[in-house]
Every structure is written in structure tokens, then in C-alpha cells.
Design an enzyme around this catalytic site. Structure first.
Site, mmCIF file in Angstrom:
data_model
loop_
_atom_site.group_PDB
_atom_site.id
_atom_site.type_symbol
_atom_site.label_atom_id
_atom_site.label_comp_id
_atom_site.label_asym_id
_atom_site.label_seq_id
_atom_site.Cartn_x
_atom_site.Cartn_y
_atom_site.Cartn_z
ATOM 1 N N THR A 131 -2.906 1.405 -4.365
ATOM 2 C CA THR A 131 -3.227 2.602 -3.550
ATOM 3 C C THR A 131 -4.585 2.989 -3.784
ATOM 4 O OG1 THR A 131 -2.554 4.680 -2.607
ATOM 5 C CG2 THR A 131 -1.535 4.129 -4.862
ATOM 6 N N CYS A 186 -16.987 1.178 -8.020
ATOM 7 C CA CYS A 186 -15.850 0.676 -9.052
ATOM 8 C C CYS A 186 -15.680 -0.729 -8.329
ATOM 9 C CB CYS A 186 -14.737 1.341 -8.972
ATOM 10 S SG CYS A 186 -13.891 1.673 -7.491
ATOM 11 N N CYS A 242 -6.681 3.527 -7.572
ATOM 12 C CA CYS A 242 -8.276 3.773 -7.588
ATOM 13 C C CYS A 242 -8.385 5.111 -7.325
ATOM 14 C CB CYS A 242 -9.039 2.847 -6.449
ATOM 15 S SG CYS A 242 -10.663 3.092 -6.654
ATOM 16 N N ASP A 261 0.007 5.251 1.102
ATOM 17 C CA ASP A 261 -0.033 6.042 2.072
ATOM 18 C C ASP A 261 -0.043 5.500 3.461
ATOM 19 O OD1 ASP A 261 -0.140 8.044 0.371
ATOM 20 O OD2 ASP A 261 -2.425 8.104 0.019
ATOM 21 N N ASP A 289 -5.299 12.283 7.674
ATOM 22 C CA ASP A 289 -6.789 12.201 7.495
ATOM 23 C C ASP A 289 -7.146 13.148 6.630
ATOM 24 O OD1 ASP A 289 -6.761 10.216 9.156
ATOM 25 O OD2 ASP A 289 -7.021 11.409 10.876
ATOM 26 N N ASP A 348 0.890 -1.166 0.067
ATOM 27 C CA ASP A 348 0.098 0.189 0.074
ATOM 28 C C ASP A 348 0.789 1.273 0.093
ATOM 29 O OD1 ASP A 348 -2.423 1.695 0.228
ATOM 30 O OD2 ASP A 348 -1.897 1.760 2.513
ATOM 31 N N ASP A 376 0.874 9.271 6.189
ATOM 32 C CA ASP A 376 -0.642 9.530 5.738
ATOM 33 C C ASP A 376 -0.951 10.772 6.315
ATOM 34 O OD1 ASP A 376 -2.951 9.090 4.552
ATOM 35 O OD2 ASP A 376 -3.191 7.076 5.457
#
Length: 181
Positions: A50, A97, A89, A9, A17, A7, A15
Site C-alpha cells: 500500500t 523513491c 510506501c 485502501d 480522497d 492493495d 478509501d
């Protein structure tokens, strides 16, 4: 071919929020780039999967995302490393999706791009959705405590049998040591 999926982030870079919305906000977690280089030197092809719903939400565009990924590639290249592919994505949670984790679409795309089956392939993430997408394709999930990892562990749901590591560097230490014997 040896394959590993990460992955982004919370695993490779810090990462937020509030989303990582610019190249300046894309800051590698200490030790993560070196860990990827070590995987490369051990013969691994490293792919990144990701979710980037910030695109659908209008926080940044695909050109900015590409600049972040260019920065990642440049930082790795400066250390003699690489990622072999990055799939993402761009959709939001309501877009229906098939690629947004926890659905398996991103990982299936990596299987196609790499021409490699995903059964037992290591997938390293910081959230339950990473774990669930790995399980959906028969891959082997691992969790890091960075990013959303501590929150994921605190919830404790769906993590049965999933090893947790302080960060990507610690995962790679253990993974490569156990691979060698």
C-alpha cells in the site's frame, strides 16, 4: 506456497480522497475480511502492498498507520484469518523513491519477505498504479470496482486483459472457483 497480494485502501477498506487518517476511518469494505479468510483457508499467504503518502503529507504518522494495521489484523483474527505481511510506501509522489506504486519496490519487498517469486502471482488493486506495479514484476493484475476502481475503469487506459470485479469478495469467489477446476 501460494501467494496473493492485495492493495489496501479501496480493496480491503473504504478509501477517501481525503485519505484514511485514523483508526476510526479504517473501515473494511463489506465482505473483504471474509474474502481474506477464505483465501487463508484455501492455503494462500496474503500480503498487502500500500502507498501511504499521507505520512509524507503530514496527515498521520507511522504509529497511527501501525494502529490501522493492528485493527486489520485483529478483525481478521476474530474470523480466523490473517495477513502474512504488510508493506507500505510512506513517501510522497515527489520523493523519488523506488517503492511508491506504480514502481515495483513494494512488490519486490514482498518477494524478499515471502521468499517467493512473483511471476503470475495475483495482485488485486483498484488503480492503474496497482496494475502497472504488478506487470513490472510479472505478476497477474486484477482490478476491483471499489475504491478508485470505477474511476480507473472509466479512464480505460492500461487495462487491456485485466479482469474487473465488483469487489474483493467477488474476485475471491471467482478466483477460488477457477482454481478448483
Amino acid at each position: 506456497m501460494k501467494l496473493i497480494i492485495l492493495d489496501r485502501d479501496g480493496v480491503i477498506n473504504y478509501d477517501s480522497d481525503d485519505y484514511i487518517k485514523s483508526v476510526d476511518e479504517f473501515v473494511p469494505i463489506p465482505g473483504s475480511l471474509e474474502a481474506i479468510v477464505r483465501l487463508n483457508r484455501a492455503g494462500y499467504h496474503v500480503y498487502v502492498a500500500t502507498n501511504q503518502s499521507g505520512i509524507a503529507r503530514g496527515y498521520y504518522d507511522e504509529a497511527t498507520l501501525q494502529q490501522m494495521h493492528d485493527k486489520l489484523r485483529e478483525l481478521l483474527a476474530a474470523q480466523g484469518g490473517r495477513v502474512d505481511g504488510i508493506v507500505y510506501c510512506p513517501h510522497g509522489p515527489e520523493d523519488q523513491c523506488d517503492c511508491r506504486k506504480p514502481l515495483p519496490g513494494l512488490l519486490e519487498r514482498i518477494a524478499h519477505l515471502s521468499d517467493h517469486p512473483l511471476e503470475n502471482v495475483p495482485v488485486v488493486g483498484d488503480s492503474l498504479r496497482d496494475i502497472e506495479s504488478a506487470r513490472a514484476v510479472g505478476a497477474t493484475p486484477y482490478l476491483v470496482r471499489t475504491g478508485k476502481g470505477e474511476r480507473t475503469l472509466a479512464k480505460g487506459e492500461g487495462l487491456e486483459g485485466v479482469p474487473a470485479y465488483a469487489d474483493l469478495a467477488r474476485f475471491v469467489d471467482d478466483f477460488l472457483t477457477n482454481e478448483d477446476g
